[in-house]
Design a protein around this motif. Structure first.
Motif, mmCIF file in Angstrom:
data_model
loop_
_atom_site.group_PDB
_atom_site.id
_atom_site.type_symbol
_atom_site.label_atom_id
_atom_site.label_comp_id
_atom_site.label_asym_id
_atom_site.label_seq_id
_atom_site.Cartn_x
_atom_site.Cartn_y
_atom_site.Cartn_z
ATOM 1 N N GLY A 31 0.792 -1.220 0.000
ATOM 2 C CA GLY A 31 0.000 0.000 0.000
ATOM 3 C C GLY A 31 0.822 1.266 0.000
ATOM 4 O O GLY A 31 0.268 2.343 0.036
ATOM 5 N N SER A 32 2.141 1.161 -0.041
ATOM 6 C CA SER A 32 2.975 2.345 -0.127
ATOM 7 C C SER A 32 2.699 3.034 -1.453
ATOM 8 O O SER A 32 2.473 2.381 -2.470
ATOM 9 C CB SER A 32 4.450 1.956 -0.036
ATOM 10 N N GLU A 33 2.766 4.346 -1.457
ATOM 11 C CA GLU A 33 2.537 5.093 -2.699
ATOM 12 C C GLU A 33 3.597 4.778 -3.743
ATOM 13 O O GLU A 33 3.388 4.989 -4.934
ATOM 14 C CB GLU A 33 2.487 6.586 -2.426
ATOM 15 N N LEU A 34 4.742 4.244 -3.322
ATOM 16 C CA LEU A 34 5.810 3.915 -4.261
ATOM 17 C C LEU A 34 5.704 2.488 -4.812
ATOM 18 O O LEU A 34 6.396 2.154 -5.780
ATOM 19 C CB LEU A 34 7.179 4.081 -3.585
ATOM 20 N N ASP A 35 4.880 1.647 -4.230
ATOM 21 C CA ASP A 35 4.846 0.233 -4.607
ATOM 22 C C ASP A 35 4.679 -0.025 -6.095
ATOM 23 O O ASP A 35 5.258 -0.959 -6.627
ATOM 24 C CB ASP A 35 3.752 -0.511 -3.834
ATOM 25 N N GLY A 36 3.916 0.783 -6.795
ATOM 26 C CA GLY A 36 3.674 0.566 -8.211
ATOM 27 C C GLY A 36 4.734 1.151 -9.127
ATOM 28 O O GLY A 36 4.739 0.885 -10.328
ATOM 29 N N LYS A 37 5.658 1.927 -8.579
ATOM 30 C CA LYS A 37 6.698 2.564 -9.402
ATOM 31 C C LYS A 37 7.831 1.586 -9.693
ATOM 32 O O LYS A 37 8.196 0.770 -8.860
ATOM 33 C CB LYS A 37 7.285 3.790 -8.692
ATOM 34 N N GLN A 38 8.376 1.710 -10.894
ATOM 35 C CA GLN A 38 9.547 0.919 -11.243
ATOM 36 C C GLN A 38 10.769 1.487 -10.523
ATOM 37 O O GLN A 38 10.914 2.705 -10.402
ATOM 38 C CB GLN A 38 9.783 0.942 -12.746
ATOM 39 N N SER A 107 21.241 5.182 -8.358
ATOM 40 C CA SER A 107 22.152 4.686 -9.397
ATOM 41 C C SER A 107 22.144 3.156 -9.467
ATOM 42 O O SER A 107 22.367 2.582 -10.524
ATOM 43 C CB SER A 107 23.570 5.197 -9.168
ATOM 44 N N GLN A 108 21.880 2.501 -8.348
ATOM 45 C CA GLN A 108 21.826 1.044 -8.329
ATOM 46 C C GLN A 108 20.572 0.506 -9.010
ATOM 47 O O GLN A 108 20.519 -0.655 -9.386
ATOM 48 C CB GLN A 108 21.878 0.529 -6.882
ATOM 49 N N PHE A 109 19.561 1.332 -9.149
ATOM 50 C CA PHE A 109 18.295 0.905 -9.737
ATOM 51 C C PHE A 109 18.198 1.226 -11.227
ATOM 52 O O PHE A 109 17.201 0.907 -11.864
ATOM 53 C CB PHE A 109 17.122 1.565 -9.012
ATOM 54 N N ALA A 110 19.193 1.856 -11.800
ATOM 55 C CA ALA A 110 19.150 2.262 -13.204
ATOM 56 C C ALA A 110 18.839 1.069 -14.098
ATOM 57 O O ALA A 110 19.454 0.013 -13.984
ATOM 58 C CB ALA A 110 20.471 2.903 -13.612
ATOM 59 N N GLY A 111 17.852 1.245 -14.955
ATOM 60 C CA GLY A 111 17.476 0.206 -15.906
ATOM 61 C C GLY A 111 16.620 -0.904 -15.334
ATOM 62 O O GLY A 111 16.223 -1.815 -16.050
ATOM 63 N N CYS A 112 16.325 -0.857 -14.067
ATOM 64 C CA CYS A 112 15.536 -1.904 -13.417
ATOM 65 C C CYS A 112 14.052 -1.630 -13.637
ATOM 66 O O CYS A 112 13.552 -0.560 -13.303
ATOM 67 C CB CYS A 112 15.856 -1.935 -11.928
ATOM 68 N N THR A 113 13.335 -2.612 -14.182
ATOM 69 C CA THR A 113 11.908 -2.435 -14.457
ATOM 70 C C THR A 113 11.014 -3.057 -13.397
ATOM 71 O O THR A 113 9.797 -2.969 -13.495
ATOM 72 C CB THR A 113 11.536 -3.005 -15.843
ATOM 73 N N ALA A 114 11.597 -3.683 -12.388
ATOM 74 C CA ALA A 114 10.792 -4.243 -11.295
ATOM 75 C C ALA A 114 10.184 -3.100 -10.503
ATOM 76 O O ALA A 114 10.763 -2.022 -10.383
ATOM 77 C CB ALA A 114 11.654 -5.095 -10.377
ATOM 78 N N MET A 154 12.565 -10.472 -9.625
ATOM 79 C CA MET A 154 13.555 -9.390 -9.550
ATOM 80 C C MET A 154 14.698 -9.634 -10.521
ATOM 81 O O MET A 154 15.118 -8.729 -11.234
ATOM 82 C CB MET A 154 14.137 -9.284 -8.141
ATOM 83 N N GLU A 155 15.202 -10.836 -10.551
ATOM 84 C CA GLU A 155 16.333 -11.151 -11.427
ATOM 85 C C GLU A 155 15.943 -10.987 -12.893
ATOM 86 O O GLU A 155 16.748 -10.516 -13.700
ATOM 87 C CB GLU A 155 16.841 -12.575 -11.161
ATOM 88 N N GLU A 156 14.715 -11.342 -13.224
ATOM 89 C CA GLU A 156 14.249 -11.204 -14.602
ATOM 90 C C GLU A 156 14.155 -9.730 -15.012
ATOM 91 O O GLU A 156 14.558 -9.352 -16.107
ATOM 92 C CB GLU A 156 12.873 -11.858 -14.750
#
Length: 174
Positions: A31-38, A107-114, A154-156
């Motif tokens: 239910g966090s407002e960020l949960d749906g964000k990549q 920077s660690q999340f760059a390109g991550c679509t999860a 996550m790995e995918e």
């Protein structure tokens, strides 16, 4: 002490995995407002919030839990698990081991679509796996700690995000 070094590697692995996923930081709450964000689209401030949540989950794993894992690992080298666990628990904390490098951020999340929720789910599954290890657990349970369905997602979506925790423990002698 090498068992304490192993414990440090395991904690570092969890911290790296935690930076890759964020379900755990809110104790698995949704239910966090960020949960749906990549993850890759988070602002620096949002990424810091996610990382803080993940660190919180990692810190919720007790020394006893980590020492139980160290005991199971040591049993693979002929030591008695309970003995190794008790030695680990009674060992004084090493302040240098407690200071982990801060590797979590935008920077660690760059390109991550999860999504943040998917990341949280992976971290929660890893933390729950850590807590479930006992001296009766087979050694294989340790080598499979990050290999959950949640972490497969996550790995995918973020290749390489869940590899660190297992690779860092493999090949390390107690």
């Amino acid at each position: 002490m090498t068992r304490m070094k192993l414990l440090g590697f395991l904690m570092a692995g969890l911290a790296l995995a935690a930076c890759g996923d964020d379900e755990v930081g809110n104790g698995g709450e949704t239910g966090s407002e960020l949960d749906g964000k990549q993850l890759g689209s988070l602002t620096a401030e949002e990424a810091d919030e996610v990382c803080d949540d993940l660190r919180e989950e990692a810190e919720a794993i007790s020394k006893e839990d980590m020492c139980e894992i160290a005991g199971v690992f040591a049993s693979g080298f002929g030591m008695e698990c309970e003995t190794a666990k008790q030695e680990c628990i009674s060992a004084p904390e090493d302040p240098e081991e407690a200071e982990e490098p801060d590797t979590c951020g935008a920077s660690q999340f760059a390109g991550c679509t999860a999504t943040v929720a998917e990341a949280r789910a992976c971290v929660a599954s890893i933390a729950n796996s850590f807590r479930a290890i006992t001296c009766e657990s087979p050694l294989d349970d340790i080598t499979n700690l990050g290999q959950t369905a949640e972490c497969a997602v996550m790995e995918e979506k973020c290749p390489g995000s869940t590899e660190g925790e297992v690779e860092e423990t493999e090949g390390e002698a107690p």
